[in-house]
Design an enzyme around this catalytic site. Sequence first.
Site, mmCIF file in Angstrom:
data_model
loop_
_atom_site.group_PDB
_atom_site.id
_atom_site.type_symbol
_atom_site.label_atom_id
_atom_site.label_comp_id
_atom_site.label_asym_id
_atom_site.label_seq_id
_atom_site.Cartn_x
_atom_site.Cartn_y
_atom_site.Cartn_z
ATOM 1 N N ASN A 9 0.864 -1.173 0.000
ATOM 2 C CA ASN A 9 0.000 0.000 0.000
ATOM 3 C C ASN A 9 0.901 1.224 0.000
ATOM 4 O O ASN A 9 1.485 1.565 1.014
ATOM 5 C CB ASN A 9 -0.894 -0.033 1.258
ATOM 6 C CG ASN A 9 -1.736 1.226 1.393
ATOM 7 O OD1 ASN A 9 -1.781 2.058 0.478
ATOM 8 N ND2 ASN A 9 -2.420 1.357 2.524
ATOM 9 N N LYS A 11 0.143 4.249 -0.322
ATOM 10 C CA LYS A 11 -0.497 5.431 0.292
ATOM 11 C C LYS A 11 -0.272 6.673 -0.588
ATOM 12 O O LYS A 11 -0.150 6.522 -1.806
ATOM 13 C CB LYS A 11 0.002 5.615 1.727
ATOM 14 C CG LYS A 11 -0.178 4.331 2.550
ATOM 15 C CD LYS A 11 0.022 4.505 4.025
ATOM 16 C CE LYS A 11 -0.176 3.152 4.715
ATOM 17 N NZ LYS A 11 -0.072 3.237 6.166
ATOM 18 N N HIS A 95 -9.452 1.138 5.000
ATOM 19 C CA HIS A 95 -8.151 1.296 5.662
ATOM 20 C C HIS A 95 -8.327 2.238 6.866
ATOM 21 O O HIS A 95 -9.128 3.163 6.825
ATOM 22 C CB HIS A 95 -7.127 1.873 4.680
ATOM 23 C CG HIS A 95 -5.741 1.827 5.233
ATOM 24 N ND1 HIS A 95 -5.256 2.786 6.089
ATOM 25 C CD2 HIS A 95 -4.754 0.915 5.093
ATOM 26 C CE1 HIS A 95 -4.022 2.466 6.440
ATOM 27 N NE2 HIS A 95 -3.688 1.333 5.846
ATOM 28 N N GLU A 97 -6.671 4.638 7.902
ATOM 29 C CA GLU A 97 -6.486 6.067 7.627
ATOM 30 C C GLU A 97 -7.765 6.665 7.043
ATOM 31 O O GLU A 97 -8.081 7.826 7.289
ATOM 32 C CB GLU A 97 -5.267 6.265 6.711
ATOM 33 C CG GLU A 97 -3.975 6.076 7.495
ATOM 34 C CD GLU A 97 -2.855 5.392 6.732
ATOM 35 O OE1 GLU A 97 -2.840 5.413 5.499
ATOM 36 O OE2 GLU A 97 -1.964 4.820 7.415
ATOM 37 N N GLU A 167 -5.047 -4.785 10.674
ATOM 38 C CA GLU A 167 -4.022 -3.763 10.849
ATOM 39 C C GLU A 167 -4.285 -3.010 12.150
ATOM 40 O O GLU A 167 -5.089 -2.068 12.172
ATOM 41 C CB GLU A 167 -4.052 -2.778 9.673
ATOM 42 C CG GLU A 167 -3.795 -3.415 8.331
ATOM 43 C CD GLU A 167 -3.269 -2.405 7.320
ATOM 44 O OE1 GLU A 167 -2.206 -2.660 6.753
ATOM 45 O OE2 GLU A 167 -3.905 -1.351 7.133
ATOM 46 N N GLY A 173 2.836 2.430 10.700
ATOM 47 C CA GLY A 173 3.773 3.535 10.512
ATOM 48 C C GLY A 173 4.511 3.936 11.779
ATOM 49 O O GLY A 173 5.164 4.975 11.824
ATOM 50 N N SER A 213 3.800 -2.006 10.265
ATOM 51 C CA SER A 213 5.262 -2.063 10.476
ATOM 52 C C SER A 213 5.870 -3.407 10.093
ATOM 53 O O SER A 213 6.815 -3.865 10.739
ATOM 54 C CB SER A 213 5.610 -1.691 11.921
ATOM 55 O OG SER A 213 5.216 -0.354 12.195
HETATM 56 P P1 13P Z 1 3.229 0.454 7.626
HETATM 57 O O1 13P Z 1 3.744 -0.837 7.029
HETATM 58 O O2 13P Z 1 3.939 1.670 7.128
HETATM 59 O O3 13P Z 1 3.131 0.378 9.123
HETATM 60 O O4 13P Z 1 1.703 0.619 7.100
HETATM 61 C C1 13P Z 1 0.829 -0.445 7.199
HETATM 62 C C2 13P Z 1 -0.395 -0.129 6.426
HETATM 63 O O5 13P Z 1 -1.148 0.753 6.799
HETATM 64 C C3 13P Z 1 -0.653 -0.886 5.199
HETATM 65 O O6 13P Z 1 -1.942 -0.663 4.715
#
Ligand code: 13P
Length: 251
Positions: A9, A11, A95, A97, A167, A173, A213
């Site tokens: 992803n 983003k 997601h 976010e 997640e 992140g 992560s």
């Molecule tokens: P990270 O791997 O940067 O923690 O992000 C995970 C994520 O949100 C994948 O959709």
Amino acid sequence: MRRPFVAGNWKMNLDRASAVALAEGVAKGADSLVGVDLAVCPPSCYLEAVGRAIAGSKIALGAQNMYHQPDGAFTGELSAAMLRDLGCTYVILGHSERRHILGETDEEVNKKVHAALAAGLTPIICVGELLAQRKAGQTMTVIRRQINGSLAGLSPRQMTGIVIAYEPVWAIGTGEVATPQQAEEVHSALRKIVEDRYNDSIAGSVRIQYGGSVKPENAAELLGRPDIDGALVGGASLKVEQFLGIAEKAG
Ligand code: 13P
């Protein structure tokens, strides 16, 4: 058996040139990988360019979001059919976010899941608890609400076309990865929820990715757990070697 599935992803990162270079690097490196399904999910404005860069490779294309309506006056939105037109196989839905920054609800996610399936896309439905919710012992209440809300009204046949991603929001992140035990606990509970809603055969075949992560260094331990069927990778998917390093551990 469930075939592992690792998706990147990206983003809201990269520009056109770096997105294409990353896609080309990943496509080339994936040539030698066996026993794992792979996808990249670039920003929607680069879907077409990335789709060209990965054409003929083992990498599938996914989008990060879509709108549930088929067409019409919805300024700024993209439909499932448009994503199909761009060559997408997958779409990430719900997601964290989008849930926590953009206010997306389970009901909206559910409408998107139905629209995605109707258009022939495979939704990757994301669920996950906040740190405060975990600390308050509410992890499974939150996960149950999110997954039941997101899967509402799906027939058994439709359920076979779904990928779930667990997640934990506190692990996204942050560099703070869930322990394999913490992740496995939620993954097996998610599988049980699917079994209770449908049956053990569907529960046994649904793929549940872990996200938060994930790095080449921690991937093997996470992916070695019985109910963890792959990874949804954020930061580490922006580097060719790291994404491929994770994919190698899954195969
Ligand atoms: P990270 O791997 O940067 O923690 O992000 C995970 C994520 O949100 C994948 O959709």
